[in-house]
Design a protein around this motif. Structure first.
Motif, PDB file in Angstrom:
ATOM      1  N   ASN A   1      12.570  14.758  29.163  1.00  5.54           N
ATOM      2  CA  ASN A   1      12.897  13.987  27.900  1.00  5.54           C
ATOM      3  C   ASN A   1      11.370  13.347  27.471  1.00  5.54           C
ATOM      4  O   ASN A   1      11.051  12.393  27.041  1.00  5.54           O
ATOM      5  N   GLY A   2      10.566  14.501  26.974  1.00 10.22           N
ATOM      6  CA  GLY A   2       9.599  14.551  26.428  1.00 10.22           C
ATOM      7  C   GLY A   2       8.408  13.843  26.780  1.00 10.22           C
ATOM      8  O   GLY A   2       7.810  12.667  26.374  1.00 10.22           O
ATOM      9  N   GLY A   3       7.677  14.314  27.775  1.00 11.14           N
ATOM     10  CA  GLY A   3       6.285  13.808  28.297  1.00 11.14           C
ATOM     11  C   GLY A   3       5.345  14.327  27.482  1.00 11.14           C
ATOM     12  O   GLY A   3       5.471  15.180  26.760  1.00 11.14           O
ATOM     13  N   PHE A   4       4.152  13.846  27.664  1.00 10.91           N
ATOM     14  CA  PHE A   4       2.999  14.055  27.028  1.00 10.91           C
ATOM     15  C   PHE A   4       1.909  14.733  27.634  1.00 10.91           C
ATOM     16  O   PHE A   4       1.728  14.108  28.846  1.00 10.91           O
ATOM     17  N   ILE A   5       1.179  15.826  27.337  1.00  9.55           N
ATOM     18  CA  ILE A   5       0.070  16.489  28.361  1.00  9.55           C
ATOM     19  C   ILE A   5      -1.233  15.762  28.039  1.00  9.55           C
ATOM     20  O   ILE A   5      -1.715  15.508  29.107  1.00  9.55           O
ATOM     21  N   SER A   6      -1.544  15.434  26.960  1.00  8.61           N
ATOM     22  CA  SER A   6      -2.886  14.798  26.481  1.00  8.61           C
ATOM     23  C   SER A   6      -2.654  13.411  26.405  1.00  8.61           C
ATOM     24  O   SER A   6      -2.134  12.740  25.538  1.00  8.61           O
ATOM     25  N   PRO A   7      -3.468  12.689  27.069  1.00  7.53           N
ATOM     26  CA  PRO A   7      -3.828  11.292  27.233  1.00  7.53           C
ATOM     27  C   PRO A   7      -4.263  10.969  25.982  1.00  7.53           C
ATOM     28  O   PRO A   7      -3.919   9.986  25.068  1.00  7.53           O
ATOM     29  N   GLU A   8      -5.216  11.867  25.255  1.00 12.29           N
ATOM     30  CA  GLU A   8      -5.754  11.206  23.871  1.00 12.29           C
ATOM     31  C   GLU A   8      -4.700  11.372  23.040  1.00 12.29           C
ATOM     32  O   GLU A   8      -5.032  10.574  21.782  1.00 12.29           O
ATOM     33  N   SER A   9      -3.678  12.167  22.850  1.00  7.03           N
ATOM     34  CA  SER A   9      -2.768  12.408  21.848  1.00  7.03           C
ATOM     35  C   SER A   9      -2.041  10.836  21.692  1.00  7.03           C
ATOM     36  O   SER A   9      -1.327  10.750  20.592  1.00  7.03           O
ATOM     37  N   LEU A  10      -2.228  10.169  22.710  1.00  4.96           N
ATOM     38  CA  LEU A  10      -1.463   8.868  22.502  1.00  4.96           C
ATOM     39  C   LEU A  10      -2.107   7.732  22.284  1.00  4.96           C
ATOM     40  O   LEU A  10      -1.563   6.578  22.155  1.00  4.96           O
ATOM     41  N   TYR A  11      -3.520   7.978  22.102  1.00  4.34           N
ATOM     42  CA  TYR A  11      -4.372   6.635  21.616  1.00  4.34           C
ATOM     43  C   TYR A  11      -3.995   6.237  20.528  1.00  4.34           C
ATOM     44  O   TYR A  11      -3.771   6.900  19.437  1.00  4.34           O
ATOM     45  N   GLY A  12      -3.774   4.834  20.376  1.00  5.84           N
ATOM     46  CA  GLY A  12      -3.414   4.158  18.988  1.00  5.84           C
ATOM     47  C   GLY A  12      -1.855   3.999  18.709  1.00  5.84           C
ATOM     48  O   GLY A  12      -1.644   3.375  18.173  1.00  5.84           O
ATOM     49  N   THR A  13      -0.857   4.554  19.665  1.00  2.19           N
ATOM     50  CA  THR A  13       0.474   4.616  19.854  1.00  2.19           C
ATOM     51  C   THR A  13       0.698   3.166  20.334  1.00  2.19           C
ATOM     52  O   THR A  13       0.025   2.760  21.109  1.00  2.19           O
ATOM     53  N   ARG A  14       2.029   2.653  20.099  1.00  2.00           N
ATOM     54  CA  ARG A  14       2.458   1.548  20.537  1.00  2.00           C
ATOM     55  C   ARG A  14       3.675   1.841  21.326  1.00  2.00           C
ATOM     56  O   ARG A  14       4.537   2.431  21.006  1.00  2.00           O
ATOM     57  N   LEU A  15       3.745   0.834  22.392  1.00  2.00           N
ATOM     58  CA  LEU A  15       4.940   1.018  23.265  1.00  2.00           C
ATOM     59  C   LEU A  15       6.047   0.304  22.798  1.00  2.00           C
ATOM     60  O   LEU A  15       6.014  -0.820  22.124  1.00  2.00           O
ATOM     61  N   LYS A  16       7.300   0.954  23.025  1.00  2.00           N
ATOM     62  CA  LYS A  16       8.508   0.322  22.608  1.00  2.00           C
ATOM     63  C   LYS A  16       9.160  -0.324  23.709  1.00  2.00           C
ATOM     64  O   LYS A  16      10.374  -1.094  23.381  1.00  2.00           O
TER      65      LYS A  16
END
Length: 229
Positions: free
Chosen positions: A139-154
Motif C-alpha cells: 500500500n505505497g511505502g516510500f524508499i527515500s526518507p528525503e522525499s518525505l521531508y516537508g510532508t505532513r501526517l494525516k
C-alpha cells in the motif's frame, strides 16, 4: 591426577569447539548454495537485499567432519521462502543431513523513528530508512526518507512504523501552493490555496489567490501543482 584431569578437560573443550565450528561450516555451506542459486534466477534492485536465515543444526547430535568434498543439493531445485538443502558426505563413513534456509527479500523503506502525531511535519529528525521484509510492505511505502521531508501526517504513527502513501500529504488542505500553468513554449506561475489533500501524481482542487478561480491540478511536488491550458 590434576594434570590428567586438566588434559582431559582440554581435549573435551577442543572437541566441542571443533564440532561447533563444523556445524557452522555446514550451515554456511547451505547458505551459500541458496545464495548462489537465488542470484542465478533473480535480480535484486539497488534498494533490495537478500536475507538468508539457516535453521541451526541440533547441537546435541554429532556431525563427523567429511574427509571429501561436500555435496549440496537444493531439494526440488526450487528456491522458496522455506528452502530445504540436502548436504551429503561420501567418504568412508557417508552421511546426509537436511538444513532449512529461510529466504527473505528485504526492501529499503522509510519509517518514523519516534511517535509522531497527525499534522506533524516529517523531517530528518523523525524519519529514517531501514530494510524490511518485502512482503510486509504494501500500500505505497516510500524508499527515500528525503522525499518525505516537508510532508505532513494525516494520522498518528507510532515509532518504527512504515510510512505509507495514505499516511501523508504532499499538498494538504489549506496549504499555500505554487501553481504552474504550462502550454507549448509558455509557462506561468501563480499561487493558490489547496482545497483538499493529495500526493504526487494525484489531483487536487486549488483556488487561485488572485482570480479566486477554482481549478483542478496535478500534484508534482511538495506544495506544487501543475495545470495545462
Amino acid at each position: 591426577m590434576i594434570r590428567f584431569l586438566f588434559l582431559l578437560s582440554s581435549l573435551i573443550c577442543s572437541y566441542s569447539f571443533s564440532d561447533s565450528n563444523y556445524r557452522n561450516e555446514l550451515e554456511n555451506f547451505a547458505q551459500k548454495l541458496v545464495f548462489d542459486k537465488y542470484n542465478s534466477q533473480n535480480e535484486l534492485n539497488n534498494n533490495e537485499k537478500l536475507d538468508l536465515q539457516v535453521a541451526p543444526l541440533d547441537n546435541r547430535l554429532n556431525y563427523p567432519q567429511c574427509q571429501t568434498e561436500l555435496i549440496g543439493e537444493i531439494v526440488n531445485d526450487s528456491i522458496k521462502r522455506n528452502t530445504s538443502v540436502k548436504i551429503s558426505c561420501l567418504d568412508e563413513t557417508p552421511w546426509t543431513n537436511y538444513l532449512r534456509v529461510r529466504v527473505n527479500v528485504l526492501q529499503k523503506t522509510a519509517v518514523v523513528t519516534t511517535g509522531v502525531s497527525k499534522g506533524q511535519t516529517l523531517n530528518q529528525d523523525n524519519v529514517t530508512a531501514v530494510y524490511m521484509d518485502k512482503t510486509l510492505i504494501r500500500n505505497g511505502g516510500f524508499i527515500s526518507p528525503e522525499s518525505l521531508y516537508g510532508t505532513r501526517l494525516k494520522r498518528n504513527l507510532s515509532a518504527d512504523k512504515v510510512i505509507r502513501d495514505r499516511d501523508v500529504c504532499f499538498v494538504c488542505k489549506d496549504d499555500k501552493v505554487s501553481i504552474y500553468a504550462t502550454n507549448v513554449g509558455l509557462s506561468i506561475k501563480a499561487s493558490g490555496i489547496a482545497l483538499s489533500d493529495a500526493n504526487i501524481g494525484g489531483t487536487v482542487r486549488v483556488k487561485n489567490s488572485r482570480t479566486q478561480r477554482i481549478i483542478v491540478a496535478t500534484v508534482t511536488g511538495l506544495k506544487e501543482v501543475k495545470v495545462s491550458f
